[in-house]
Design a protein around this motif. Structure first.
Motif, PDB file in Angstrom:
ATOM      1  N   LEU A  85       0.852  -1.184   0.000  1.00 25.04           N
ATOM      2  CA  LEU A  85       0.000   0.000   0.000  1.00 25.04           C
ATOM      3  C   LEU A  85       0.887   1.233   0.000  1.00 25.04           C
ATOM      4  O   LEU A  85       1.934   1.264   0.656  1.00 25.04           O
ATOM      5  N   ARG A  86       0.436   2.265  -0.715  1.00 28.07           N
ATOM      6  CA  ARG A  86       1.310   3.420  -0.907  1.00 28.07           C
ATOM      7  C   ARG A  86       0.558   4.728  -0.698  1.00 28.07           C
ATOM      8  O   ARG A  86      -0.667   4.777  -0.737  1.00 28.07           O
ATOM      9  N   SER A  87       1.338   5.783  -0.490  1.00 25.67           N
ATOM     10  CA  SER A  87       0.798   7.144  -0.448  1.00 25.67           C
ATOM     11  C   SER A  87       1.449   7.955  -1.561  1.00 25.67           C
ATOM     12  O   SER A  87       2.545   7.635  -2.032  1.00 25.67           O
ATOM     13  N   PHE A  88       0.766   9.008  -1.964  1.00 25.30           N
ATOM     14  CA  PHE A  88       1.218   9.864  -3.057  1.00 25.30           C
ATOM     15  C   PHE A  88       1.348  11.277  -2.501  1.00 25.30           C
ATOM     16  O   PHE A  88       0.419  11.792  -1.871  1.00 25.30           O
ATOM     17  N   GLU A  89       2.499  11.903  -2.705  1.00 22.34           N
ATOM     18  CA  GLU A  89       2.740  13.194  -2.080  1.00 22.34           C
ATOM     19  C   GLU A  89       3.340  14.195  -3.053  1.00 22.34           C
ATOM     20  O   GLU A  89       4.250  13.880  -3.816  1.00 22.34           O
ATOM     21  N   ASN A  90       2.779  15.399  -3.030  1.00 19.80           N
ATOM     22  CA  ASN A  90       3.378  16.560  -3.685  1.00 19.80           C
ATOM     23  C   ASN A  90       3.772  17.544  -2.588  1.00 19.80           C
ATOM     24  O   ASN A  90       2.949  17.860  -1.724  1.00 19.80           O
ATOM     25  N   PHE A  91       5.001  18.022  -2.613  1.00 23.72           N
ATOM     26  CA  PHE A  91       5.396  18.951  -1.559  1.00 23.72           C
ATOM     27  C   PHE A  91       6.375  19.989  -2.084  1.00 23.72           C
ATOM     28  O   PHE A  91       7.080  19.782  -3.089  1.00 23.72           O
ATOM     29  N   ASP A  92       6.377  21.104  -1.411  1.00 24.93           N
ATOM     30  CA  ASP A  92       7.256  22.224  -1.742  1.00 24.93           C
ATOM     31  C   ASP A  92       7.748  22.804  -0.425  1.00 24.93           C
ATOM     32  O   ASP A  92       6.967  23.376   0.330  1.00 24.93           O
ATOM     33  N   SER A  93       9.031  22.624  -0.133  1.00 22.60           N
ATOM     34  CA  SER A  93       9.595  23.092   1.129  1.00 22.60           C
ATOM     35  C   SER A  93      10.734  24.062   0.860  1.00 22.60           C
ATOM     36  O   SER A  93      11.490  23.897  -0.103  1.00 22.60           O
TER      37      SER A  93
END
Length: 387
Positions: free
Chosen positions: A27-35
């Motif tokens: 099982l997986r998660s999907f992430e978009n991020f800007d730090s």
């Protein structure tokens, strides 16, 4: 004065969250991020020397001023499950599971006063006190909230060095530390500052005028230590208290003209001593009880090949705790490094080889689904000139 800026972007990152009982469906998660991190640091020390009768003083006054701004914007979605043995890539992400848009601004001020006192030629005392204060403001743009916290602490340090005979130095020290914790908790709560207390005793012996050895015993306790949140990827949690007790032994110097050696061994028993979620007595994540290294070089001293040298090193790291629950261990490894270098006047050229025999090993782990390989066989060349 130092300024640093880091921009860290990720788009479409799929991270494993759980392996199903069939041991193949992840099982997986999907992430978009800007730090983005911006760090400003101003450090100033003033040193003065004076005497009071026969006692000599080296007085230091220092100021550390810092501002750290941390901006995070992210969107998490459910990811499509993947079969580890028959993967189908490029599957679209699912529904949004969480979002965040925050800004954390931390202002820090540290003031240090230290006196190194020479009571006699063979007896020195170090007395130090540091006062730290900070203010942290956390803004959540999605919730339209603003929270603040502040704190201060006094951290003493005391050390002593005694030489019963010139080649032998006995030492002991005690110190405390204080550091604001930067990061984000999944529930939006603020982190408490990290505190530490260290005791250390040791002996340094000069075997001759070119070779010395050091033996140290230490006890370090830290509270509110940040570690990765095992249930919420990309977030951190604070452990209650960790304690490290250990021994370090090293020898360094020149055995014969041109032949240098540095060898070390460390035993470190790092355990969780207080916590609400991690079992007390668990080994601290990514720590190993045993680590050792041996690095030796030889440089030709005369003739047409003067300045040409060779180096060889062995590096051992023992088993490490693979997760905070200590459900598995990352196995130990032994790697070999080598070097060929040439020095003449201000010119230096070197060829460094890391992991000479291309050993497969795991460098670290955060949990069962995040285990990182170590670097493979690597060759690096450098040329420099000093003038």
């Amino acid at each position: 004065f130092r300024y640093g800026n880091l921009v860290y972007d990720g788009d479409g990152i799929n991270l494993g969250t759980r392996l199903l009982p069939d041991n193949r469906t992840l099982l997986r998660s999907f992430e978009n991020f800007d730090s983005q991190y911006s760090d400003y640091r101003l450090m100033t020390n003033i040193v003065g020397r004076f005497s009071t009768g026969s006692i000599k003083h080296q007085l230091l006054f220092g100021i550390d001023l810092g501002r750290l701004e941390n901006s995070d914007s992210f969107t998490n979605r459910s990811g499509a499950p993947i079969d580890l043995f028959n993967p189908i890539y490029g599957q679209p992400p699912g529904a949004i599971t969480s979002r965040g848009d925050t800004n954390i601004l931390t202002d820090e001020l540290g003031i240090l006063v230290q006196d190194q006192v020479t009571l006699a030629d063979n007896l020195k005392l170090l007395l130090s006190g540091r006062f730290d204060t900070f203010t942290q403001t956390d803004r959540d743009f999605l919730a339209d909230t603003k929270t603040s916290q502040s704190g201060n602490a006094f951290s003493p340090r005391v050390g002593i060095v005694y030489q019963p005979i010139p080649p032998i130095s006995l030492y002991a020290n005690y110190s405390r530390s204080f550091e604001p914790a930067i990061g984000r908790a999944f529930d939006g709560s603020d982190f408490e500052p990290t505190r530490g207390t260290q005791y250390e005793v040791g002996v340094k012996a000069d075997l001759n005028d070119r070779l010395s050895t050091t033996l140290a015993f230490y006890d370090i306790t830290q509270s509110n230590v940040l570690t990765d949140d095992p249930d919420n990827i990309g977030f951190s949690i604070q452990t209650g208290e960790q304690r490290s007790q250990g021994i370090e032994l090293s020898i360094a110097g020149e055995i014969l003209p041109g032949w240098n050696i540095f060898a070390s061994y460390a035993y470190n028993d790092a355990r969780v001593t207080k916590d609400n979620s991690i079992p007390v007595g668990n080994r601290v994540l990514q720590t190993t009880p045993h680590a050792a290294s041996l690095w030796t070089t030889y440089e030709i001293q005369q003739g047409d090949l003067q300045g040409l040298g060779f180096g060889l090193g062995l590096f051992y790291v023992g088993d490490r705790a693979g997760d905070t629950g200590n459900t598995f261990e990352v196995p130990s490894y032994l790697t070999t490094d080598a070097a060929i270098f040439y020095k003449r006047k201000g010119f230096r050229a070197a060829l460094n080889i890391k992991n000479l025999f291309d050993v497969d090993y795991f460098e670290n782990a955060f949990n069962r689904l995040r285990v990182s390989y170590g670097a493979p066989f690597t060759v690096q060349g450098t040329i420099s000139f000093e003038f």
